[in-house]
Design a protein around this motif. Structure first.
Motif, PDB file in Angstrom:
ATOM      1  N   ASN A 125       0.728  -1.132  -0.052  1.00  0.00           N
ATOM      2  CA  ASN A 125       0.078  -0.034   0.066  1.00  0.00           C
ATOM      3  C   ASN A 125       0.498   1.373  -0.045  1.00  0.00           C
ATOM      4  OD1 ASN A 125      -2.842  -0.774  -0.042  1.00  0.00           O
ATOM      5  ND2 ASN A 125      -2.213  -1.633   1.819  1.00  0.00           N
ATOM      6  N   THR A 185      -6.602  -6.632  -1.944  1.00  0.00           N
ATOM      7  CA  THR A 185      -6.928  -5.358  -2.224  1.00  0.00           C
ATOM      8  C   THR A 185      -6.075  -4.241  -1.777  1.00  0.00           C
ATOM      9  OG1 THR A 185      -9.387  -5.595  -2.143  1.00  0.00           O
ATOM     10  CG2 THR A 185      -8.829  -3.327  -2.286  1.00  0.00           C
ATOM     11  N   LYS A 229      -4.568  -0.167  -2.280  1.00  0.00           N
ATOM     12  CA  LYS A 229      -4.948   1.348  -2.276  1.00  0.00           C
ATOM     13  C   LYS A 229      -3.835   2.113  -3.070  1.00  0.00           C
ATOM     14  CE  LYS A 229      -6.327   5.612  -0.146  1.00  0.00           C
ATOM     15  NZ  LYS A 229      -6.782   6.038   1.427  1.00  0.00           N
ATOM     16  N   THR A 264      -3.035   6.382  -4.740  1.00  0.00           N
ATOM     17  CA  THR A 264      -3.652   7.812  -4.740  1.00  0.00           C
ATOM     18  C   THR A 264      -3.086   8.743  -5.962  1.00  0.00           C
ATOM     19  OG1 THR A 264      -4.301   7.620  -2.489  1.00  0.00           O
ATOM     20  CG2 THR A 264      -4.191   9.992  -3.788  1.00  0.00           C
ATOM     21  N   SER A 276      -8.402   8.687  -4.761  1.00  0.00           N
ATOM     22  CA  SER A 276      -7.773   7.217  -4.564  1.00  0.00           C
ATOM     23  C   SER A 276      -8.454   6.251  -5.181  1.00  0.00           C
ATOM     24  CB  SER A 276      -7.764   6.975  -2.923  1.00  0.00           C
ATOM     25  OG  SER A 276      -7.105   7.946  -2.291  1.00  0.00           O
ATOM     26  N   TYR A 277      -7.756   5.174  -5.668  1.00  0.00           N
ATOM     27  CA  TYR A 277      -8.606   4.046  -6.222  1.00  0.00           C
ATOM     28  C   TYR A 277      -8.066   2.845  -5.888  1.00  0.00           C
ATOM     29  CZ  TYR A 277      -4.269   3.383  -9.554  1.00  0.00           C
ATOM     30  OH  TYR A 277      -3.103   3.134 -10.064  1.00  0.00           O
ATOM     31  N   TYR A 278      -8.716   1.717  -5.992  1.00  0.00           N
ATOM     32  CA  TYR A 278      -8.565   0.463  -5.321  1.00  0.00           C
ATOM     33  C   TYR A 278      -8.371  -0.606  -6.207  1.00  0.00           C
ATOM     34  CZ  TYR A 278      -9.751   3.030  -1.250  1.00  0.00           C
ATOM     35  OH  TYR A 278      -9.951   3.813  -0.099  1.00  0.00           O
TER      36      TYR A 278
END
Length: 544
Positions: free
Chosen positions: A421, A437, A439, A441, A482-484
Motif C-alpha cells: 500500500n 485489495t 490502494k 492515490t 484514490s482508487y483500489y
C-alpha cells in the motif's frame, strides 16, 4: 578597475553551532538549528564572503549560489585579490575559477528525444526554455565489470585475423582481445549476440559481428583452401541498424531482495558505450598489457545511466520546482516506454527474450513525456515512516532520517505491515495466496483542472484484476483521487511471477503502472526418500 570572475569556494563540512553564528542570527538559532541547518549554512557563507567586501549587501549581490546540502560551498563573482584572501582563510579548503565546458555528448540527447538544435520556423523546444536554476546532487553507487584474466593458451598467430565465437558467460571480448594480442594476431573478429554489440576501446583492431554473420564467415573459411585476406576500414557511426534500446546483460535485475513488495529496478536509461572523461594516468582498458593514456573513453554501467536520469530530473525540477522527489520519480516511471525503435518489446541483453519489469522496471526513460505526466503518485511522511519501520529502523533513527514537521508522531506498528500500500508508481504483490485489495492515490498535475481519466487493465496470467473506480473525475475541488486494485488468484502456482499493467488516460496523457504478481496457491508436497531414511537410521545405530 579590477576584473571580476566567477569563483567556487569549497569549505570543510561542518554543522553550524551557536558559537560560530554572528550576533544577528543568535536569536534564531534555537528555532532553525533542529529544522533547517542549510539556512544557517547559507547565512554563514554570506558572512564569510562579507570579509572581502565593504558591506554585507555587496557580498549578497556578488553571491551566485550557496551549496548547502551534502557539502558546503558557494559560487560568487569576485576578483583575484578577493579570491586569494578567501583562499587563505582557515575554514576554506579550496577556491577555483569557474569554467564553461562544451558538451561532447553526441547521441544521448537525440536518443532520448531531446533535440537541442532549434528548427527554423518552429518554436524553441520546451527543454531549451527551462534549463536553469536547478542543481542536482549525484551519488554514484554503481559498480562496473572487472574483466577476468585470460586463461587462453598462447598460440602464435602472427599476421592473422582470429575469428572467435563467444559462448554465454564463458568468453568476454576483453579476454579474446588479450589472447589475440598475446598470440601476435593482426586483428580479431568477435562473434556475439546482436543484443551485446557494444562500442568499446580495443587493444587491437576488432570487428564485432552477430551469430548469423559469424557463422557465414566460418562457413566461408571452411569452403576455401587458401587463406582469404581481410580488409579493415576505419569505423564510422551507424544508427538504427540494431534493436535499441536493449537492456544490458550486466544490468542489475529484480526481484527486490529486501523489500519484495516494491518493484526494482525503477527505470532504464542509456548507460552502454557512453563517451566519458577518463583520467590520463589509467589505461583505457583493464588489460595488463595496455599502457596507453587517453582523456576520453567509452564507459558502461550505472555510472553512465545515472547522469542521464539526473539530467532529466533537473529538467523536470526546473519546470516543476515544487514537486517532491517521489513526484518526479512517479513522472519518470509512469511515462516510460517498453517498446524499441521497431515497436517491438524491448529485449533483454545477451538473449533474444523479451524484457520483463525485473529487467527494465517501468520501462525506458522518456524525458518529453515525463515533464507533463498528467497524474503523479506522491509519498507522504507516513509512507516513509511505515517503510522504514518495516525495514527495522527504530523510532529515533527514523526521526533523524526524515525531516518531520513539528508535532508529527513516529509510531511503528507492533506487527509487520506489507509495503504493497506504499503509494508507489508500480504495484508488486510478492505472494498472492488469496484475494488482496491495494490502494493508490493520484494527483492531477496536467494542464486542465477539470479532467476525466479512464482506466485500462492488462491482467497478469492467472490473476483476475479489478479496479474501482474505473473512471477518475478531477475538478477544481478535487485534484487527488484514490482508487483500489483487487487481485484474485485464478490458478494453482508456486513462486512464479507474472506481469500486467494499469493504464489511465485522458486522451492525451498516458499514465502506466506495471503490475508484478507472484501467485502462491500450490500446496507444498514433502516426500521422504526411504533409502536416505534407512541410511540415517543405520548411522544412528552405529553411533550408539
Amino acid at each position: 578597475m579590477p576584473v571580476h570572475h566567477s569563483f567556487f569556494i569549497f569549505y570543510q563540512f561542518f554543522r553550524v553551532s551557536q558559537a560560530v553564528i554572528p550576533a544577528i542570527l543568535r536569536k534564531t538559532v534555537d528555532r532553525l538549528n533542529n529544522i533547517q541547518d542549510p539556512i544557517l549554512t547559507s547565512n554563514y557563507h554570506l558572512q564569510l564572503l562579507s570579509n572581502v567586501f565593504q558591506s554585507q549587501e555587496d557580498a549578497r549581490q556578488s553571491m551566485l549560489y550557496s551549496y548547502k546540502h551534502s557539502f558546503s560551498g558557494f559560487s560568487a563573482k569576485i576578483n583575484t585579490t578577493q579570491a586569494a584572501t578567501l583562499a587563505g582563510m582557515e575554514q576554506v579548503i579550496s577556491v577555483f575559477k569557474s569554467r564553461i565546458l562544451q558538451l561532447h555528448t553526441t547521441r544521448s540527447w537525440d536518443f532520448m528525444g531531446l533535440n537541442l538544435d532549434p528548427i527554423d520556423d518552429q518554436a524553441t523546444p520546451l527543454q531549451l526554455t527551462h534549463l536553469d536554476n536547478t542543481i542536482v546532487g549525484l551519488f554514484d553507487t554503481g559498480k562496473y565489470r572487472i574483466c577476468r584474466p585470460s586463461r587462453w593458451q598462447n598460440n602464435d598467430a602472427a599476421g592473422a585475423v582470429i575469428l572467435c565465437f563467444s559462448t554465454p558467460g564463458a568468453v568476454q571480448i576483453e579476454e579474446a582481445e588479450v589472447a589475440a594480442w598475446v598470440a601476435n594476431a593482426t586483428g580479431l573478429i568477435f562473434v556475439d549476440s546482436p543484443t551485446r554489440q557494444y562500442v568499446d576501446v580495443d587493444i587491437i583492431p576488432t570487428i564485432r559481428v552477430n551469430m548469423i554473420q559469424g557463422t557465414k564467415i566460418n562457413h566461408y573459411l571452411s569452403q576455401h583452401m587458401s587463406t582469404p585476406k581481410v580488409h579493415v576500414f576505419p569505423s564510422k557511426t551507424v544508427i538504427r541498424e540494431s534493436p535499441a534500446p536493449v537492456v544490458a546483460d550486466f544490468s542489475s535485475r529484480g526481484p527486490n531482495s529486501i523489500s519484495r513488495d516494491i518493484l526494482k529496478p525503477d527505470i532504464t536509461a542509456p548507460g552502454v558505450s557512453i563517451l566519458a572523461a577518463w583520467p590520463p594516468g589509467i589505461p583505457p582498458t583493464s588489460a595488463s598489457i595496455d599502457e596507453r593514456s587517453v582523456e576520453w573513453n567509452f564507459e558502461s554501467g550505472t555510472s553512465m545511466s545515472c547522469p542521464h536520469v539526473s539530467g532529466v530530473v533537473a529538467l523536470i525540477k526546473s519546470l516543476h520546482p515544487d514537486w517532491s522527489p517521489s513526484a518526479i520519480k512517479s513522472a519518470l516511471m509512469t511515462t516510460a516506454y517498453t517498446r524499441d525503435m521497431n515497436h517491438d518489446t524491448i529485449l533483454s541483453g545477451g538473449t533474444n527474450e523479451e524484457a520483463t519489469p525485473f529487467d527494465i522496471g517501468a520501462g525506458h526513460i522518456n524525458p518529453l513525456k515525463a515533464i507533463d505526466p498528467g497524474l503523479i503518485y506522491d509519498l507522504k511522511a507516513n509512507d516513509y515512516i511505515l517503510f522504514l519501520c518495516n525495514n527495522g529502523y527504530t523510532k529515533d533513527q527514523i526521526k533523524r532520517i526524515i525531516n518531520l514537521a513539528p508535532g508529527t508522531d513516529v509510531h511503528c506498528p507492533k506487527e509487520f505491515m506489507s509495503n504493497t500500500n506504499l503509494n508507489y508508481p508500480s504495484i508488486t504483490v510478492s505472494s498472492l495466496e488469496s484475494t488482496v485489495t491495494i490502494k493508490r492515490t493520484v494527483r492531477n498535475v496536467g494542464g486542465k483542472i477539470t479532467s476525466i481519466y479512464f482506466g485500462r487493465i492488462v491482467s497478469p496470467h492467472g490473476v483476475e484484476v479489478t479496479v474501482w473506480p474505473r473512471i477518475l473525475f478531477f475538478s477544481y475541488f478535487t485534484d487527488e483521487i484514490s482508487y483500489y486494485v483487487t487481485f484474485r488468484p485464478k490458478k494453482v502456482s508456486q513462486g512464479r511471477y507474472d506481469y500486467g499493467e494499469i493504464v489511465w488516460s485522458d486522451g492525451f496523457h498516458t499514465v502506466r503502472s506495471p503490475l508484478v504478481v507472484c501467485v502462491n496457491t500450490a500446496t507444498p508436497v514433502t516426500t521422504i526418500d526411504d533409502s536416505s531414511q534407512a541410511l540415517d537410521q543405520s548411522l544412528s545405530l552405529s553411533d550408539v
